[in-house]
Design an enzyme around this catalytic site. Structure first.
Site, PDB file in Angstrom:
ATOM      1  N   TRP A   1      74.954  30.731  71.339  1.00 24.66           N
ATOM      2  CA  TRP A   1      76.174  30.006  71.695  1.00 24.66           C
ATOM      3  C   TRP A   1      77.331  31.006  71.862  1.00 24.66           C
ATOM      4  O   TRP A   1      78.423  30.824  71.335  1.00 24.66           O
ATOM      5  CB  TRP A   1      76.524  28.941  70.643  1.00 24.66           C
ATOM      6  CG  TRP A   1      75.440  27.929  70.474  1.00 24.66           C
ATOM      7  CD1 TRP A   1      75.183  26.876  71.300  1.00 24.66           C
ATOM      8  CD2 TRP A   1      74.456  27.872  69.434  1.00 24.66           C
ATOM      9  NE1 TRP A   1      74.082  26.178  70.839  1.00 24.66           N
ATOM     10  CE2 TRP A   1      73.630  26.764  69.697  1.00 24.66           C
ATOM     11  CE3 TRP A   1      74.200  28.662  68.307  1.00 24.66           C
ATOM     12  CZ2 TRP A   1      72.567  26.424  68.868  1.00 24.66           C
ATOM     13  CZ3 TRP A   1      73.134  28.320  67.482  1.00 24.66           C
ATOM     14  CH2 TRP A   1      72.341  27.217  67.773  1.00 24.66           C
TER      15      TRP A   1
ATOM     16  N   GLU B   1      75.259  27.671  64.450  1.00 24.34           N
ATOM     17  CA  GLU B   1      74.070  27.032  63.895  1.00 24.34           C
ATOM     18  C   GLU B   1      73.841  25.735  64.672  1.00 24.34           C
ATOM     19  O   GLU B   1      74.798  25.075  65.076  1.00 24.34           O
ATOM     20  CB  GLU B   1      74.274  26.676  62.413  1.00 24.34           C
ATOM     21  CG  GLU B   1      74.419  27.868  61.479  1.00 24.34           C
ATOM     22  CD  GLU B   1      73.086  28.347  60.898  1.00 24.34           C
ATOM     23  OE1 GLU B   1      72.028  27.839  61.333  1.00 24.34           O
ATOM     24  OE2 GLU B   1      73.125  29.225  60.039  1.00 24.34           O
ATOM     25  N   CYS B   2      72.580  25.350  64.837  1.00 28.38           N
ATOM     26  CA  CYS B   2      72.317  24.075  65.514  1.00 28.38           C
ATOM     27  C   CYS B   2      72.410  22.914  64.540  1.00 28.38           C
ATOM     28  O   CYS B   2      72.441  21.762  64.950  1.00 28.38           O
ATOM     29  CB  CYS B   2      70.953  24.092  66.175  1.00 28.38           C
ATOM     30  SG  CYS B   2      69.618  24.408  65.035  1.00 28.38           S
ATOM     31  N   GLY B   3      72.463  23.212  63.224  1.00 28.91           N
ATOM     32  CA  GLY B   3      72.572  22.146  62.222  1.00 28.91           C
ATOM     33  C   GLY B   3      71.301  21.961  61.415  1.00 28.91           C
ATOM     34  O   GLY B   3      71.308  21.286  60.394  1.00 28.91           O
ATOM     35  N   LEU B   4      70.199  22.585  61.825  1.00 22.51           N
ATOM     36  CA  LEU B   4      68.951  22.439  61.077  1.00 22.51           C
ATOM     37  C   LEU B   4      69.052  23.051  59.687  1.00 22.51           C
ATOM     38  O   LEU B   4      68.482  22.534  58.738  1.00 22.51           O
ATOM     39  CB  LEU B   4      67.810  23.157  61.810  1.00 22.51           C
ATOM     40  CG  LEU B   4      66.925  22.360  62.736  1.00 22.51           C
ATOM     41  CD1 LEU B   4      67.713  21.815  63.912  1.00 22.51           C
ATOM     42  CD2 LEU B   4      65.773  23.207  63.235  1.00 22.51           C
TER      43      LEU B   4
END
Ligand code: SF4
Length: 238
Positions: A217, A224-227
């Site tokens: 990004w 972070e993608c949130g995982l």
């Protein structure tokens, strides 16, 4: 089963300095067949797949197939199957990329990457892990300040199951030494300047000396993608 803070503290006391293989053996003995692993076929994940191939190749493994992965990433799935006999399940969102982009008037990764990750990674992850009691991740403590706070075994309140992080104490050097020593298959993009590989629209190569996640990004605050963003919850969180 781990049910209280003291259970997590006791197991982390025991495993804090244990090898990744010892942590995985404990996880397999405690949770298999209710144990799963998420992999994006990164270098760290490939190390864990090698270890699982020796310890218990029937552990369930899945890949979040967003529709935006590099072909090189998808190709690794077959190499892993041939080398270790591990069948990695592809977990997909409800809508194909074409349907999704048509619904939103174009690709959301450009304007709302958090929603794109939510729809194409987090939602599908939530659905698959509902079938399991614990999941394995390949994060390292030295990757981000958030990951630095992780424990080898922790309650993942966001997804409602135990999370096991066997490589927390490893460095990038440890990962690549293991790959070379054991001839572990890995994504060829790592040799083309991509230390961290996600979806192609949100990943670029990094320059020498840049942070290894600088290519994820790039140009956005998002890292972070949130995982792997753990939410703590009273009662059993670490
Ligand atoms: S990494 Fe990018 S393309 Fe992949 S799901 Fe997230 S925003 Fe979408």
């Amino acid at each position: 089963m781990l049910t209280a803070d003291r259970d997590f503290l006791a197991i982390n006391d025991r495993l804090e300095n244990a090898s990744p293989q010892a942590i995985l053996r404990w996880a397999v003995g405690t949770f298999h067949p209710r144990l799963t692993m998420a992999t994006a076929f990164g270098a760290e994940g490939c190390c864990i797949l090698h270890m699982l191939g020796e310890i218990q190749p029937s552990v369930h493994v899945f890949n979040l197939d967003t529709g935006y992965q590099f072909p090189e990433t998808i190709a690794l799935r077959e190499q892993i199957r041939q080398r270790y006999g591990i069948e990695v399940e592809l977990v997909r969102p409800d809508a194909s990329v074409a349907e999704y982009e048509s619904r939103h008037g174009g690709p959301l990764y450009r304007i709302r990457p958090d929603q794109c990750c939510q729809d194409r990674k987090i939602g599908p992850l939530r659905r698959i892990v509902a079938n399991f009691d614990a999941w394995i991740s390949a994060i390292r403590r030295d990757q981000t300040s958030h990951r630095a706070q992780a424990a080898a075994v922790q309650w993942d309140a966001k997804f409602g199951l135990v999370k096991i992080n066997p490589l927390l104490n490893w460095t990038k050097q440890d990962v690549w030494s293991f790959i070379i020593k054991n001839s572990v298959p890995y994504n060829p993009l790592h040799d083309q300047g991509y230390p961290s590989i996600g979806c192609w629209p949100c990943t670029r190569p990094v320059a020498p000396g840049e942070d290894e996640r600088a290519g994820r990004w790039a140009g956005k605050v998002k890292k972070e993608c949130g995982l792997h963003v753990i939410e703590h919850e009273g009662g059993s969180g670490i």
